[in-house]
Design an enzyme around this catalytic site. Structure first.
Site, short mmCIF file in Angstrom:
data_model
loop_
_atom_site.label_atom_id
_atom_site.label_comp_id
_atom_site.label_asym_id
_atom_site.label_seq_id
_atom_site.Cartn_x
_atom_site.Cartn_y
_atom_site.Cartn_z
NE ARG A 51 67.59 24.37 83.89
CZ ARG A 51 68.47 25.16 83.50
NH1 ARG A 51 68.11 26.33 83.24
NH2 ARG A 51 69.93 24.91 83.51
CG ASP A 53 57.61 27.35 84.73
OD1 ASP A 53 58.70 27.37 84.67
OD2 ASP A 53 56.71 27.52 83.85
NE ARG A 203 50.92 27.21 83.87
CZ ARG A 203 51.62 28.29 84.45
NH1 ARG A 203 52.91 28.33 84.50
NH2 ARG A 203 50.87 29.32 84.62
#
Length: 259
Positions: A51, A53, A203
């Site tokens: 999923r 972002d 990230r």
């Protein structure tokens, strides 16, 4: 009901992520499901391997869907692409799969790429698709810092505070950092591979390694941050636009490319 696997490519910029959102908020999942409803009227729910972002892209997302009738896989992909126009989403290939195949739960590996461009002039052609920094980073220092993260660790430091994973313990199989020519500067690519990732893990790692490359952190500071098991010890979380889900690995490739 026959089950199909879809390999999906998309530009995440216009979307609030993969997952279906409240009405009026665009998502990749809703875009594909709307196209499916035009082929077979009624609600459809697709399951994805990851999923992603808001703002995150994919070149190798995999999703599964159950349909009401048999479709030729090529015709299915062509029809979906027609109905998804002009959204920046494309089905690269489709395949009929066994009923026990699931895009998420059958996956054994996920691969991500993060693109960083270092140059003074503003990025033009790749705007919204890379993270731009001004200074040329020290790749050897970043590689030294990244080495502390490879393996089986508690990644609490590199985990979003809203992560829903049951455990922060993950095995990071590989981080490769490479330099590539880029007009007016260089492109640095971070390739990460693991069975699964925590929310914002990639990230958080790249943002921390950028601090090492800029000279603000020593490589050993990455080890200290990891061992702190404290989100506050993480470096800055880098923006989403440089991140791509590039592939998903399964025991047997659903698209028949093994070997």
């Amino acid at each position: 009901m026959p089950r199909y696997a879809l390999e999906i490519d998309y530009d995440g910029g216009p979307f609030q992520g993969w997952q279906r959102q409240a009405e009026g908020q665009p998502s990749v999942q809703a875009t594909v499901e709307t196209a499916l409803s035009r082929l077979e009227p009624g609600p459809h729910t697709i399951a994805a391997a990851g999923r992603t972002d808001a703002g995150v892209h994919a070149t190798g997302q995999v999703a599964t869907v159950d349909l009401g009738r048999e479709w030729d896989p090529f015709r299915l992909s062509e029809a979906l692409n027609w109905h998804m126009k002009p959204a920046p989403v494309a089905v690269l290939t489709a395949a009929r799969v066994d009923d026990d195949f699931h895009a998420r739960f059958s996956a054994r590996e996920r691969r991500y790429l993060f693109r960083m461009v270092a140059r003074r002039a503003p990025v033009t052609h790749d705007r919204g698709r890379v993270w731009q920094v001004l200074g040329r980073p020290d790749l050897e220092a970043m590689r030294a810092g990244a080495a502390y993260l490879v393996g089986h660790h508690d990644f609490t430091t590199f985990r979003s505070s809203i992560c829903q994973a049951k455990s922060p313990v993950k095995t990071l199989d590989c981080i490769e950092i490479s330099e590539h020519p880029y007009a007016g500067g260089i492109e640095v690519r971070f390739a990460l591979r693991a069975r699964s990732f925590l929310h914002n893990q990639v990230r958080s790692i790249v943002g921390t390694l950028e601090r090492v490359g800029a000279g603000s952190w020593a490589p050993e500071d990455v080890k200290t941050a990891l061992e702190a098991r404290n989100r506050a010890a993480c470096g800055p979380v880098c923006p989403p636009q440089g991140l791509y889900l590039t592939g998903v690995g399964y025991p047997v490739d659903p698209f028949g490319r093994d070997g």
